[in-house]
Scaffold this motif. Structure first.
Motif, PDB file in Angstrom:
ATOM      1  N   LYS A   1       0.836  -1.212   0.000  1.00 60.44           N
ATOM      2  CA  LYS A   1       0.000   0.000   0.000  1.00 60.44           C
ATOM      3  C   LYS A   1       0.864   1.253   0.000  1.00 60.44           C
ATOM      4  CE  LYS A   1      -3.894   2.277   2.203  1.00 60.44           C
ATOM      5  NZ  LYS A   1      -4.906   2.255   3.287  1.00 60.44           N
ATOM      6  N   GLU A   2       1.964   1.221   0.737  1.00 63.40           N
ATOM      7  CA  GLU A   2       2.873   2.362   0.784  1.00 63.40           C
ATOM      8  C   GLU A   2       3.474   2.657  -0.595  1.00 63.40           C
ATOM      9  OE1 GLU A   2       7.414   2.977   2.376  1.00 63.40           O
ATOM     10  OE2 GLU A   2       6.019   1.968   3.736  1.00 63.40           O
ATOM     11  N   LEU A   3       3.837   1.607  -1.334  1.00 70.22           N
ATOM     12  CA  LEU A   3       4.481   1.788  -2.630  1.00 70.22           C
ATOM     13  C   LEU A   3       3.491   2.059  -3.758  1.00 70.22           C
ATOM     14  CD1 LEU A   3       7.189  -1.038  -2.557  1.00 70.22           C
ATOM     15  CD2 LEU A   3       7.595   1.419  -2.462  1.00 70.22           C
ATOM     16  N   PHE A   4       2.314   1.413  -3.688  1.00 68.63           N
ATOM     17  CA  PHE A   4       1.404   1.444  -4.845  1.00 68.63           C
ATOM     18  C   PHE A   4       0.006   1.984  -4.535  1.00 68.63           C
ATOM     19  CE2 PHE A   4       4.395  -2.170  -5.369  1.00 68.63           C
ATOM     20  CZ  PHE A   4       5.151  -1.632  -6.394  1.00 68.63           C
TER      21      PHE A   4
ATOM     22  N   LYS B   1      -2.571   0.877  -2.808  1.00 69.32           N
ATOM     23  CA  LYS B   1      -3.725   0.007  -2.641  1.00 69.32           C
ATOM     24  C   LYS B   1      -3.363  -1.184  -1.754  1.00 69.32           C
ATOM     25  CE  LYS B   1      -5.575   1.033  -7.262  1.00 69.32           C
ATOM     26  NZ  LYS B   1      -5.911   0.453  -8.591  1.00 69.32           N
ATOM     27  N   SER B   2      -4.294  -1.547  -0.887  1.00 66.36           N
ATOM     28  CA  SER B   2      -4.093  -2.739  -0.060  1.00 66.36           C
ATOM     29  C   SER B   2      -4.457  -3.986  -0.860  1.00 66.36           C
ATOM     30  CB  SER B   2      -4.968  -2.670   1.195  1.00 66.36           C
ATOM     31  OG  SER B   2      -4.576  -1.589   2.020  1.00 66.36           O
ATOM     32  N   PRO B   3      -3.597  -4.992  -0.886  1.00 70.86           N
ATOM     33  CA  PRO B   3      -3.887  -6.218  -1.653  1.00 70.86           C
ATOM     34  C   PRO B   3      -5.129  -6.930  -1.138  1.00 70.86           C
ATOM     35  CG  PRO B   3      -1.569  -6.117  -0.997  1.00 70.86           C
ATOM     36  CD  PRO B   3      -2.272  -5.047  -0.242  1.00 70.86           C
ATOM     37  N   LYS B   4      -5.893  -7.477  -2.052  1.00 68.47           N
ATOM     38  CA  LYS B   4      -7.082  -8.248  -1.711  1.00 68.47           C
ATOM     39  C   LYS B   4      -6.897  -9.738  -2.007  1.00 68.47           C
ATOM     40  CE  LYS B   4      -9.353  -4.564  -0.541  1.00 68.47           C
ATOM     41  NZ  LYS B   4      -9.611  -4.305   0.901  1.00 68.47           N
ATOM     42  N   VAL B   5      -5.840 -10.057  -2.724  1.00 65.91           N
ATOM     43  CA  VAL B   5      -5.562 -11.445  -3.099  1.00 65.91           C
ATOM     44  C   VAL B   5      -4.172 -11.815  -2.573  1.00 65.91           C
ATOM     45  CG1 VAL B   5      -5.323 -13.085  -5.009  1.00 65.91           C
ATOM     46  CG2 VAL B   5      -7.013 -11.246  -5.141  1.00 65.91           C
ATOM     47  N   PHE B   6      -4.014 -13.057  -2.160  1.00 62.90           N
ATOM     48  CA  PHE B   6      -2.786 -13.525  -1.527  1.00 62.90           C
ATOM     49  C   PHE B   6      -2.148 -14.644  -2.341  1.00 62.90           C
ATOM     50  CE2 PHE B   6      -0.760 -16.659   1.281  1.00 62.90           C
ATOM     51  CZ  PHE B   6       0.169 -15.862   1.931  1.00 62.90           C
ATOM     52  N   ARG B   7      -0.833 -14.681  -2.338  1.00 57.83           N
ATOM     53  CA  ARG B   7      -0.104 -15.843  -2.853  1.00 57.83           C
ATOM     54  C   ARG B   7       1.008 -16.142  -1.861  1.00 57.83           C
ATOM     55  NH1 ARG B   7       5.377 -15.989  -3.971  1.00 57.83           N
ATOM     56  NH2 ARG B   7       4.943 -17.328  -5.741  1.00 57.83           N
ATOM     57  N   ASN B   8       1.143 -17.385  -1.498  1.00 56.27           N
ATOM     58  CA  ASN B   8       2.158 -17.777  -0.536  1.00 56.27           C
ATOM     59  C   ASN B   8       3.491 -18.002  -1.244  1.00 56.27           C
ATOM     60  OD1 ASN B   8       3.184 -18.381   1.954  1.00 56.27           O
ATOM     61  ND2 ASN B   8       2.065 -20.287   2.216  1.00 56.27           N
ATOM     62  N   SER B   9       4.550 -18.075  -0.479  1.00 56.18           N
ATOM     63  CA  SER B   9       5.869 -18.384  -1.024  1.00 56.18           C
ATOM     64  C   SER B   9       5.784 -19.658  -1.852  1.00 56.18           C
ATOM     65  CB  SER B   9       6.873 -18.590   0.114  1.00 56.18           C
ATOM     66  OG  SER B   9       6.784 -17.555   1.075  1.00 56.18           O
ATOM     67  N   SER B  10       6.225 -19.577  -3.115  1.00 58.28           N
ATOM     68  CA  SER B  10       6.205 -20.733  -4.026  1.00 58.28           C
ATOM     69  C   SER B  10       4.827 -21.373  -4.139  1.00 58.28           C
ATOM     70  CB  SER B  10       7.243 -21.775  -3.597  1.00 58.28           C
ATOM     71  OG  SER B  10       8.543 -21.222  -3.617  1.00 58.28           O
ATOM     72  N   LEU B  11       3.779 -20.575  -3.963  1.00 59.17           N
ATOM     73  CA  LEU B  11       2.385 -21.015  -4.075  1.00 59.17           C
ATOM     74  C   LEU B  11       2.025 -22.118  -3.074  1.00 59.17           C
ATOM     75  CD1 LEU B  11       1.529 -21.020  -7.899  1.00 59.17           C
ATOM     76  CD2 LEU B  11       1.558 -19.125  -6.282  1.00 59.17           C
TER      77      LEU B  11
END
Length: 450
Positions: free
Chosen positions: A132-135, A137-147
């Motif tokens: 959010k600080e960089l772009f 917007k707060s992310p609404k979707v998640f991806r874990n390390s290596s899925l």
């Protein structure tokens, strides 16, 4: 109408230096700065900059049509901010087009989701704040390390407020089912799952420049014909890969970027669109729950976690690292926190794998998995000594949890009091306007006891 969800991972290893047993207790700096700078500079020059510039060009040439998603690890952001800020600026320019979505992931690109739920929550939310600080917007979707994903992980992610997760369309999980549908978490139907089509993804990221491949050379129209031939009811094609596949795994000389630039026109000609993960989740209903009792990932043929925790050395290092997770979580030492992030990164455990399929894999400075284990455990020994110096071993986890709860509660109480003080100050200004600026109520904060 079929739609393509195109996603790229951005992560960079933080390389550890040679660390001897006799360095424990005397040297608290663990990193090979020269190798880290050379690695990120090489990747930026040959992959990130040309790939991101190409994606930006594709969006400008196909406004509102071509869309893409990214996730960035905290380790990668720190390296890019220090060594290649132009990449961050280019990502921000991509963000301004409105055709890009940034996802959340664990800050360290580590394995906390398999070990310590509170640490996993903390670093995921910290990564969300950084995005959010960089772009903006707060992310609404998640991806874990290596899925990495399982039912339990999905339940935790849903409780943090995310509406979707990207993970692998592993054959041993799907069985006869297709990855071209939206599914939902078996423990929480509100969390939708987007499953990677590993064949179509690997055709680009792993096989594109392989001259012995039966489909070589691959052209954009052929690739889109494959997608168009998917049964009509299967409408979501998830193509996920690392960004460094464009330029590193597949060299620029292979014309990988020219192939990429031709995709939007070929998709339009076949009535195929592009969507961000959030758009797919919003516009497509789940067809079924997906049960994943054991963690899966997008790594190796097994699509599980054996590349990080498949042998005794890896499990010993993993258990030793996360034995101090609660202590690290409540400390406020910046160096300890940063070392914790870097030591969690998945590549540290990947270097220790003894799987037969990994004998020719890149191991950095290490000659063997045993060499990687020894070096990592030396560093971990020093790190744990530093942590125990702040929170001795005779303080058990129950006491630590009580302390953490106390600190959290005190912080919340102080926040409420500060808001009340601000409200009273504003009221005083309204009540005595003719007497000038009234004396403000003190906003002194008392720090929480450790």
């Amino acid at each position: 109408m079929k739609t393509i969800c195109l996603y790229f991972e951005i992560h960079q290893n933080i390389h550890l230096k040679r660390y001897r047993f006799f360095d424990i207790g005397t040297d608290h700096y663990y990193y090979d700065d020269y190798e880290n700078e050379c690695s990120i500079t090489n990747t930026v020059e040959h992959s990130y900059l040309p790939a991101l510039q190409t994606l930006l060009q594709m969006i400008k040439e196909n406004p509102g049509f071509f869309k893409v998603a990214f996730s960035i690890s905290g380790c990668a952001i720190e390296l890019l901010e220090n060594c290649a800020p132009a990449v961050i600026e280019l990502l921000q320019e991509l963000n301004e087009t409105g055709c890009v979505e940034f996802l959340a992931e664990p800050y360290s690109h580590g394995l906390s989701s398999l070990a310590n739920e509170e640490s996993f929550r903390e670093e995921t939310l910290r990564m969300s704040r950084k995005i959010k600080e960089l772009f903006g917007k707060s992310p609404k979707v998640f991806r874990n390390s290596s899925l990495i994903y399982s039912d339990d992980i999905g339940s935790t992610v849903a409780s943090m407020g995310f509406k979707g997760v990207l993970t692998e369309g592993a054959k041993h999980i799907l069985g006869w089912k297709s990855p071209h549908f939206v599914y939902h978490c078996a423990q929480n139907p509100n969390l939708k799952l987007l499953l990677r089509d590993y064949k179509l993804s690997d055709d680009i990221s792993l096989r594109f420049s392989n001259s012995t491949w039966s489909e070589y050379p691959l052209f954009a129209d052929t690739y889109m014909d494959w997608i168009a031939a998917v049964p009509e009811e299967e409408q979501v094609i998830n193509i996920f890969m690392e960004l460094c596949a464009l330029g590193m795994f597949q060299p620029l000389s292979s014309n990988i970027l020219e192939f990429l630039k031709a995709l939007p026109a070929c998709a339009k000609a076949r009535g195929i669109s592009f969507s961000t993960p959030s758009e797919v989740i919003d516009h497509h209903k789940s067809v079924d729950a997906l049960e994943v009792p054991y963690p899966m990932s997008w790594v190796d043929e097994e699509r599980d976690i054996s590349c990080w925790l498949g042998n005794g050395m890896q499990r010993e290092a993993f258990n030793k690292l996360y034995s101090v997770a609660d202590r690290v979580r409540i400390c406020n030492d910046r160096r300890i926190k940063q070392d914790w992030d870097y030591l969690q990164a998945t590549n540290n455990f990947r270097f220790m794998t003894t799987k037969s399929s990994s004998w020719n894999m890149y191991r950095g400075i290490y000659d063997s998995p045993y060499d990687a284990f020894t070096n990592y455990m030396n560093i971990l020994g020093d790190f744990i000594n530093r942590v125990n110096g702040m929170y001795p071993r005779d303080i058990d986890n129950e006491e630590l949890n009580s302390l953490l709860t106390l600190i959290k509660n005190q912080g919340e109480e102080l926040e409420v009091k500060d808001k009340e003080i601000a409200r009273l100050n504003a009221r005083m200004k309204k009540l005595v306007p003719e007497e000038g600026e009234p004396k403000k109520v003190s906003t002194r904060k008392s720090s929480a006891k450790k």
